[in-house]
Design an enzyme around this catalytic site. Structure first.
Site, PDB file in Angstrom:
ATOM      1  N   ALA A   1       0.838  -1.209   0.000  1.00 57.77           N
ATOM      2  CA  ALA A   1       0.000   0.000   0.000  1.00 57.77           C
ATOM      3  C   ALA A   1       0.865   1.248   0.000  1.00 57.77           C
ATOM      4  O   ALA A   1       1.950   1.251   0.589  1.00 57.77           O
ATOM      5  CB  ALA A   1      -0.930  -0.012   1.214  1.00 57.77           C
ATOM      6  N   PRO A   2       0.417   2.311  -0.640  1.00 53.77           N
ATOM      7  CA  PRO A   2      -0.879   2.468  -1.298  1.00 53.77           C
ATOM      8  C   PRO A   2      -0.964   1.909  -2.707  1.00 53.77           C
ATOM      9  O   PRO A   2      -2.011   1.979  -3.340  1.00 53.77           O
ATOM     10  CB  PRO A   2      -1.070   3.980  -1.311  1.00 53.77           C
ATOM     11  CG  PRO A   2       0.306   4.519  -1.420  1.00 53.77           C
ATOM     12  CD  PRO A   2       1.169   3.601  -0.626  1.00 53.77           C
ATOM     13  N   GLY A   3       0.136   1.364  -3.246  1.00 57.19           N
ATOM     14  CA  GLY A   3       0.057   0.683  -4.527  1.00 57.19           C
ATOM     15  C   GLY A   3       0.838   1.294  -5.671  1.00 57.19           C
ATOM     16  O   GLY A   3       0.798   0.772  -6.782  1.00 57.19           O
ATOM     17  N   GLY A   4       1.571   2.370  -5.428  1.00 59.05           N
ATOM     18  CA  GLY A   4       2.299   3.027  -6.508  1.00 59.05           C
ATOM     19  C   GLY A   4       3.329   2.134  -7.168  1.00 59.05           C
ATOM     20  O   GLY A   4       3.429   2.080  -8.404  1.00 59.05           O
ATOM     21  N   LYS A   5       4.103   1.411  -6.370  1.00 61.24           N
ATOM     22  CA  LYS A   5       5.115   0.528  -6.941  1.00 61.24           C
ATOM     23  C   LYS A   5       4.479  -0.700  -7.583  1.00 61.24           C
ATOM     24  O   LYS A   5       4.997  -1.247  -8.568  1.00 61.24           O
ATOM     25  CB  LYS A   5       6.137   0.138  -5.876  1.00 61.24           C
ATOM     26  CG  LYS A   5       7.023   1.315  -5.446  1.00 61.24           C
ATOM     27  CD  LYS A   5       8.044   0.904  -4.418  1.00 61.24           C
ATOM     28  CE  LYS A   5       8.956   2.068  -4.047  1.00 61.24           C
ATOM     29  NZ  LYS A   5       8.230   3.193  -3.404  1.00 61.24           N
TER      30      LYS A   5
ATOM     31  N   GLU B   1      -0.772  -6.374   2.073  1.00 61.15           N
ATOM     32  CA  GLU B   1      -1.047  -5.218   2.937  1.00 61.15           C
ATOM     33  C   GLU B   1      -1.949  -5.653   4.076  1.00 61.15           C
ATOM     34  O   GLU B   1      -3.082  -6.056   3.840  1.00 61.15           O
ATOM     35  CB  GLU B   1      -1.702  -4.097   2.147  1.00 61.15           C
ATOM     36  CG  GLU B   1      -2.100  -2.900   2.983  1.00 61.15           C
ATOM     37  CD  GLU B   1      -0.941  -2.343   3.797  1.00 61.15           C
ATOM     38  OE1 GLU B   1      -1.087  -2.248   5.028  1.00 61.15           O
ATOM     39  OE2 GLU B   1       0.103  -2.029   3.218  1.00 61.15           O
TER      40      GLU B   1
ATOM     41  N   ASP C   1       0.960 -11.275   7.755  1.00 64.08           N
ATOM     42  CA  ASP C   1       2.094 -10.733   8.494  1.00 64.08           C
ATOM     43  C   ASP C   1       3.315 -10.852   7.593  1.00 64.08           C
ATOM     44  O   ASP C   1       3.751 -11.960   7.270  1.00 64.08           O
ATOM     45  CB  ASP C   1       2.283 -11.545   9.769  1.00 64.08           C
ATOM     46  CG  ASP C   1       3.394 -11.018  10.670  1.00 64.08           C
ATOM     47  OD1 ASP C   1       4.314 -10.363  10.148  1.00 64.08           O
ATOM     48  OD2 ASP C   1       3.319 -11.261  11.888  1.00 64.08           O
TER      49      ASP C   1
ATOM     50  N   ASP D   1       9.637  -2.867   0.011  1.00 63.23           N
ATOM     51  CA  ASP D   1       9.664  -1.414   0.210  1.00 63.23           C
ATOM     52  C   ASP D   1       9.296  -1.184   1.667  1.00 63.23           C
ATOM     53  O   ASP D   1       8.142  -0.963   2.009  1.00 63.23           O
ATOM     54  CB  ASP D   1       8.686  -0.740  -0.741  1.00 63.23           C
ATOM     55  CG  ASP D   1       8.842   0.762  -0.752  1.00 63.23           C
ATOM     56  OD1 ASP D   1       9.987   1.233  -0.629  1.00 63.23           O
ATOM     57  OD2 ASP D   1       7.834   1.469  -0.880  1.00 63.23           O
TER      58      ASP D   1
ATOM     59  N   CYS E   1      12.706   5.113   2.200  1.00 67.28           N
ATOM     60  CA  CYS E   1      12.768   6.531   1.847  1.00 67.28           C
ATOM     61  C   CYS E   1      13.390   7.339   2.986  1.00 67.28           C
ATOM     62  O   CYS E   1      12.961   8.439   3.295  1.00 67.28           O
ATOM     63  CB  CYS E   1      11.385   7.065   1.485  1.00 67.28           C
ATOM     64  SG  CYS E   1      10.208   7.055   2.837  1.00 67.28           S
TER      65      CYS E   1
END
Length: 437
Positions: free
Chosen positions: A241-245, A262, A293, A311, A365
């Site tokens: 989440a949120p799903g960009g990658k 997620e 998990d 990520d 990040c």
């Protein structure tokens, strides 16, 4: 019911505590809480004497009733283990990975909304990153504390092409972000950036209609390009989440099976909405949205995947600098020490989930060495069947668009934001599993 790490249930934890909706914390505080994005307090890492609350927004949504998204009908939703620390726990710590970036206090000045820097966080970063980055920190600090110079990339959706979109981007000064000389760059993968700050107008979610593009930090696409997904491979996005990658991976290839994991209910619905907004039904049928998990997926699905993206939850430097409450920022910085352990557990689980010969990409990040290189070093030292993979060729190929920290090893890179190239922070490392666990 008690959770899976032996902590009391939420009912037991919160018995006798009175909530203050405006503050997001309890009137009586026998435990430690962490204030996260949008003034919510989020359940992160249950350890003795440290408990965190679920967002109030989630409780309001539950009372209002669930919302359904199309991916739930096509994707095989797997509701598995209760996750005491969310696989995307750290996602609530970074822009675009939770209910929204922590914008901090806003005030009107000269007709514009401006974020307020949290001095306690800046002081903490100043000490840590001066030691870790040296002279490079001053340039990075100037960008991170100047939101008006931030940039946004435009990732085009190959499943919903607009004939006029690319010409419109060109008219506004956008250019192709990634050169064709990269080791891996599928023809359908198209992303545009410009040196001027600001962002292209966002598109709203409309059920039944695909969006034409996704707005994001261009550096967040480097983990996807490093993963090098090919058609037909089984792929796991461990913290999706949120799903960009996940969307970016599907711009590159069509996996045989694609598992987007997620745990959190609210974030999982956001992930499903993202998939619905960008991916057509035939491809959605290849996607499984799971709620497991992340630390246990390797044991549940051993040697199941060809490629895994981790990520990971991390301390979000860009967002944390604008924490709204200094006292809560201090607690947030205290909680930061726990993240490297979580990151290692997720990475170790990913290694178990990989087939021999498969590869994984780890990304965060944050600039923090403890959450980046140190975690990778720990996994390399503890897993003899894992070896580093050289990604220096990709780094050289995008060096005109991104600034990297010098002195990194060949299997890793760290994007440093600077004015005109305000991408990152983004750490990327690639590993390969050479034999069975």
């Amino acid at each position: 019911m008690s959770n899976r790490v032996g902590c009391p249930s939420l009912e037991e934890q919160f018995a006798g505590l009175e909530f203050c909706p405006d503050e997001g914390i309890t009137r009586e505080q026998p435990q430690i809480f962490v204030l996260l994005n949008w003034g919510t307090v989020v359940l992160l890492i249950p350890v003795p004497r440290v408990f965190y609350l679920k967002p109030c927004t989630l409780e309001r949504e539950r009372r209002a009733g669930p919302r359904r998204c199309r991916p739930a009908r096509g994707a095989r939703a797997m509701r598995g283990l209760a996750l005491p620390l969310a696989c995307r726990a750290g996602a609530a710590l970074r822009p675009g990975r939770a209910a929204g970036p922590d914008l901090g206090r806003l005030e009107k000045k000269k007709g514009k909304l401006q974020k307020q820097i949290c001095q306690v966080v800046l002081d903490h970063f100043e000490k840590q990153y001066t030691a870790e980055l040296g002279e490079a920190w001053s340039t990075v600090r100037d960008v991170l504390t100047s939101p008006w110079c931030w940039q946004h990339a435009v990732l085009l959706n190959r499943f919903s092409q607009s004939p006029s979109l690319e010409s419109s981007l060109a008219e506004q000064g956008y250019h192709a972000a990634f050169p064709a000389a990269l080791p891996y760059l599928p023809a359908a993968f198209r992303c545009y950036t410009r040196t001027a700050p600001g962002r292209f107008p966002a598109q709203k979610h409309q059920p039944g209609r695909l969006k034409e593009y996704y707005l994001l930090n261009a550096a967040s696409l480097l983990p996807v390009l490093a993963l090098e997904v090919k058609d037909g491979e089984d792929v796991l996005d461990l913290c999706a989440a949120p799903g960009g990658k996940s969307v970016a991976i599907l711009q590159c290839a069509c996996p045989g099976h694609f598992y987007c994991n997620e745990y959190d209910d609210l974030r999982s619905r956001w992930l499903e909405q993202t998939i619905e907004s960008f991916i057509p039904d035939p491809v959605i049928n290849l996607i499984t949205v799971s709620k497991l998990d992340g630390r246990q997926i390797g044991d549940l699905q051993p040697e199941f995947y060809d490629k895994v993206l981790v990520d990971a939850p991390c301390s979000n430097d860009r967002s944390w600098l604008f924490s709204a409450d200094p006292q809560q920022a201090v607690l947030r910085l205290m909680q930061r020490k726990e993240l490297s352990s979580l990151q290692f557990q997720l990475l170790r689980s990913a290694v178990k989930a990989l087939r021999p010969g498969g590869s994984l990409v780890y990304s965060t990040c944050t600039l923090s060495k403890a959450e980046n290189s140190d975690v990778i070093s720990l996994i390399l030292n503890s897993c003899r069947n894992v070896m580093p993979v050289d990604i220096s060729g990709m780094a050289r190929g995008v060096s005109q668009e991104f600034t990297f920290l010098v002195g990194m090893q060949q299997h890793e890179l760290l994007v440093l934001p600077e004015k005109g190239r305000a991408w990152g922070p983004m750490y990327v490392a690639k590993l390969k599993k050479v034999s069975s666990t």
